[in-house]
Design a protein around this motif. Structure first.
Motif, PDB file in Angstrom:
ATOM      1  N   UNK A 192       2.021   3.727 -16.650  1.00  0.00           N
ATOM      2  CA  UNK A 192       3.032   3.605 -17.693  1.00  0.00           C
ATOM      3  C   UNK A 192       4.414   3.871 -17.102  1.00  0.00           C
ATOM      4  N   UNK A 193       5.426   3.419 -17.836  1.00  0.00           N
ATOM      5  CA  UNK A 193       6.826   3.731 -17.511  1.00  0.00           C
ATOM      6  C   UNK A 193       7.246   3.252 -16.135  1.00  0.00           C
ATOM      7  N   UNK A 194       6.759   2.072 -15.778  1.00  0.00           N
ATOM      8  CA  UNK A 194       7.180   1.431 -14.533  1.00  0.00           C
ATOM      9  C   UNK A 194       7.811   0.100 -14.911  1.00  0.00           C
ATOM     10  N   UNK A 216       0.833  -1.213   0.000  1.00  0.00           N
ATOM     11  CA  UNK A 216       0.000   0.000   0.000  1.00  0.00           C
ATOM     12  C   UNK A 216       0.865   1.260   0.000  1.00  0.00           C
ATOM     13  N   UNK A 217       1.896   1.263   0.814  1.00  0.00           N
ATOM     14  CA  UNK A 217       2.796   2.419   0.847  1.00  0.00           C
ATOM     15  C   UNK A 217       3.586   2.530  -0.449  1.00  0.00           C
ATOM     16  N   UNK A 218       4.001   1.418  -0.998  1.00  0.00           N
ATOM     17  CA  UNK A 218       4.695   1.405  -2.290  1.00  0.00           C
ATOM     18  C   UNK A 218       3.828   2.064  -3.362  1.00  0.00           C
ATOM     19  N   UNK A 219       2.571   1.689  -3.416  1.00  0.00           N
ATOM     20  CA  UNK A 219       1.647   2.256  -4.398  1.00  0.00           C
ATOM     21  C   UNK A 219       1.457   3.754  -4.171  1.00  0.00           C
ATOM     22  N   UNK A 220       1.366   4.143  -2.899  1.00  0.00           N
ATOM     23  CA  UNK A 220       1.185   5.549  -2.561  1.00  0.00           C
ATOM     24  C   UNK A 220       2.404   6.377  -2.985  1.00  0.00           C
ATOM     25  N   UNK A 221       3.583   5.813  -2.833  1.00  0.00           N
ATOM     26  CA  UNK A 221       4.810   6.495  -3.241  1.00  0.00           C
ATOM     27  C   UNK A 221       4.831   6.723  -4.748  1.00  0.00           C
ATOM     28  N   UNK A 222       4.495   5.682  -5.501  1.00  0.00           N
ATOM     29  CA  UNK A 222       4.470   5.804  -6.966  1.00  0.00           C
ATOM     30  C   UNK A 222       3.470   6.871  -7.389  1.00  0.00           C
ATOM     31  N   UNK A 223       2.273   6.819  -6.824  1.00  0.00           N
ATOM     32  CA  UNK A 223       1.236   7.786  -7.177  1.00  0.00           C
ATOM     33  C   UNK A 223       1.666   9.215  -6.861  1.00  0.00           C
ATOM     34  N   UNK A 224       2.355   9.387  -5.735  1.00  0.00           N
ATOM     35  CA  UNK A 224       2.766  10.728  -5.323  1.00  0.00           C
ATOM     36  C   UNK A 224       3.818  11.311  -6.262  1.00  0.00           C
ATOM     37  N   UNK A 225       4.693  10.479  -6.786  1.00  0.00           N
ATOM     38  CA  UNK A 225       5.810  10.960  -7.608  1.00  0.00           C
ATOM     39  C   UNK A 225       5.529  10.924  -9.105  1.00  0.00           C
ATOM     40  N   UNK A 226       4.425  10.321  -9.500  1.00  0.00           N
ATOM     41  CA  UNK A 226       4.159  10.095 -10.917  1.00  0.00           C
ATOM     42  C   UNK A 226       3.829  11.405 -11.631  1.00  0.00           C
ATOM     43  N   UNK A 227       4.595  11.702 -12.679  1.00  0.00           N
ATOM     44  CA  UNK A 227       4.325  12.854 -13.544  1.00  0.00           C
ATOM     45  C   UNK A 227       4.457  12.377 -14.982  1.00  0.00           C
ATOM     46  N   UNK A 228       3.389  12.451 -15.727  1.00  0.00           N
ATOM     47  CA  UNK A 228       3.370  11.964 -17.110  1.00  0.00           C
ATOM     48  C   UNK A 228       4.487  12.610 -17.925  1.00  0.00           C
ATOM     49  N   UNK A 229       5.246  11.750 -18.639  1.00  0.00           N
ATOM     50  CA  UNK A 229       6.330  12.170 -19.533  1.00  0.00           C
ATOM     51  C   UNK A 229       7.539  12.774 -18.815  1.00  0.00           C
ATOM     52  N   UNK A 230       7.549  12.705 -17.491  1.00  0.00           N
ATOM     53  CA  UNK A 230       8.676  13.243 -16.726  1.00  0.00           C
ATOM     54  C   UNK A 230       9.343  12.159 -15.896  1.00  0.00           C
ATOM     55  N   UNK A 231       8.548  11.362 -15.192  1.00  0.00           N
ATOM     56  CA  UNK A 231       9.109  10.378 -14.264  1.00  0.00           C
ATOM     57  C   UNK A 231       8.961   8.951 -14.779  1.00  0.00           C
ATOM     58  N   UNK A 248       8.388  14.965   0.441  1.00  0.00           N
ATOM     59  CA  UNK A 248       7.921  16.097   1.249  1.00  0.00           C
ATOM     60  C   UNK A 248       7.572  17.249   0.319  1.00  0.00           C
ATOM     61  N   UNK A 249       8.404  17.469  -0.668  1.00  0.00           N
ATOM     62  CA  UNK A 249       8.192  18.530  -1.653  1.00  0.00           C
ATOM     63  C   UNK A 249       7.207  18.073  -2.724  1.00  0.00           C
ATOM     64  N   UNK A 250       6.554  19.029  -3.346  1.00  0.00           N
ATOM     65  CA  UNK A 250       5.662  18.705  -4.466  1.00  0.00           C
ATOM     66  C   UNK A 250       6.501  18.313  -5.674  1.00  0.00           C
ATOM     67  N   UNK A 251       5.870  17.676  -6.642  1.00  0.00           N
ATOM     68  CA  UNK A 251       6.602  17.298  -7.858  1.00  0.00           C
ATOM     69  C   UNK A 251       7.123  18.532  -8.592  1.00  0.00           C
ATOM     70  N   UNK A 252       6.349  19.609  -8.545  1.00  0.00           N
ATOM     71  CA  UNK A 252       6.800  20.854  -9.172  1.00  0.00           C
ATOM     72  C   UNK A 252       8.061  21.373  -8.486  1.00  0.00           C
ATOM     73  N   UNK A 253       8.102  21.260  -7.161  1.00  0.00           N
ATOM     74  CA  UNK A 253       9.284  21.703  -6.421  1.00  0.00           C
ATOM     75  C   UNK A 253      10.491  20.804  -6.701  1.00  0.00           C
ATOM     76  N   UNK A 254      10.243  19.503  -6.788  1.00  0.00           N
ATOM     77  CA  UNK A 254      11.336  18.562  -7.079  1.00  0.00           C
ATOM     78  C   UNK A 254      11.925  18.839  -8.451  1.00  0.00           C
TER      79      UNK A 254
END
Length: 312
Positions: free
Chosen positions: A52-54, A14-29, A101-107
């Protein structure tokens, strides 16, 4: 900006899935995943099957804590990533129990605005330190049986503990340097959570795979995953772009060794769970944190998600 996340996971789907969802950015990650060979990887693959892209590594290490199997895992992740022949702007190594901790935009902004040659990997020269007990045990003493393919921890500890005791009593010691192709290289230690450039990742993988001197040295060390890549980087041209920790600092300060991730280690990694923990994390100045655990970290996750949404 293209980011490759290398994720090492063995538990808490569950935490693994949450991590992926939090960091996922189409065409970036893109995500490269290593699942411990001791566990069934089916639940991990199922939970992200619509993304995609996993990519899950085709090779899997039978991972044992503080063993050389952890270095194999790192090599398999780099290998899987390099087979795609995508020149990522940044390659970031995380645990499956990490969280941004940071948003994807901040990262993305952080890496876009920084020196694109900077290597976010820290290292401390072990040769220069006055050897406290932890360095003596971690580096100088030979460690055998840490990678026994035995699931039972008690049995494994009996073998590895007995071997360590015997080797401590015997006069055989490893040097705090490695000889590679006739050249002496000092050993460096740091954290196994880092963010490096694509050229550095290519260099590290080549050395891990082809320079047997590194494997011969670190396969009998304690927690070599905190030393092998650091030693390669800090004995390379990439060292001038990496983060050198004060060689006079004698404390085993693992928290200072992780440039991008915030964690607290006092015999075990602290699990973040409270509002006070949240305030500590957002004021840490780091992009990621660990350790987040399902059913224990829900308060922190909720507050971090609100914080990240506000920073979009």
């Amino acid at each position: 900006m293209k980011i490759a996340y290398l994720i090492i996971a063995h538990t808490d789907v569950a935490q693994f899935n949450r991590l992926i969802n939090a960091l996922y950015v189409e065409n970036v990650t893109d995500f490269y995943i290593h699942i411990d060979q001791k566990v069934d990887d089916t639940p991990f693959k199922s939970t992200v099957k619509n993304r995609r892209n996993i990519y899950f590594t085709t090779k899997r290490a039978f991972m044992q804590w503080a063993g050389y199997s952890m270095c194999k895992c790192q090599r398999y992740l780099l290998e899987e990533m390099l087979t795609k022949r995508i020149e990522y702007d940044r390659i970031i190594c995380l645990s499956g129990l990490d969280y941004p901790i940071a948003s994807n935009e901040e990262i993305i902004g952080f890496f876009s605005n920084q020196n694109n040659q900077k290597e976010y990997i820290a290292g401390q020269n072990q040769k220069e330190l006055i050897a406290p007990e932890w360095i003596h045990q971690k580096i100088e003493v030979y460690h055998f049986f840490r990678d026994l393919r035995i699931q039972n921890r008690k049995v494994r500890r009996i073998f590895s503990g007995a071997a360590r005791t015997i080797m401590t009593l015997l006069p055989f010691r490893k040097k705090r340097y490695i000889v590679v192709n006739g050249k002496q290289e000092d050993v460096y230690a740091g954290s196994c959570w880092w963010g490096i450039t694509y050229p550095c990742a290519c260099y590290v993988y080549d050395k891990m795979k082809n320079e047997k001197a590194y494997e011969n040295y670190f396969k009998y060390s304690f927690a070599p995953d905190e030393m092998m890549i650091q030693t390669i980087v800090f004995n390379s041209p990439f060292a001038k772009h990496a983060i050198l920790i004060d060689k006079k600092e004698e404390e085993n300060n693992l928290e200072a060794m992780a440039p991008l991730s915030y964690f607290v280690y006092r015999g075990a990694i602290k699990i973040w769970s409270t509002e006070e923990d949240y305030r500590t994390l957002v004021n840490s100045g780091k992009l990621f944190c660990r350790k987040i655990v399902s059913n224990q970290s829900e308060t922190v996750i909720s507050l971090i998600d609100t914080h990240r949404n506000e920073k979009k």
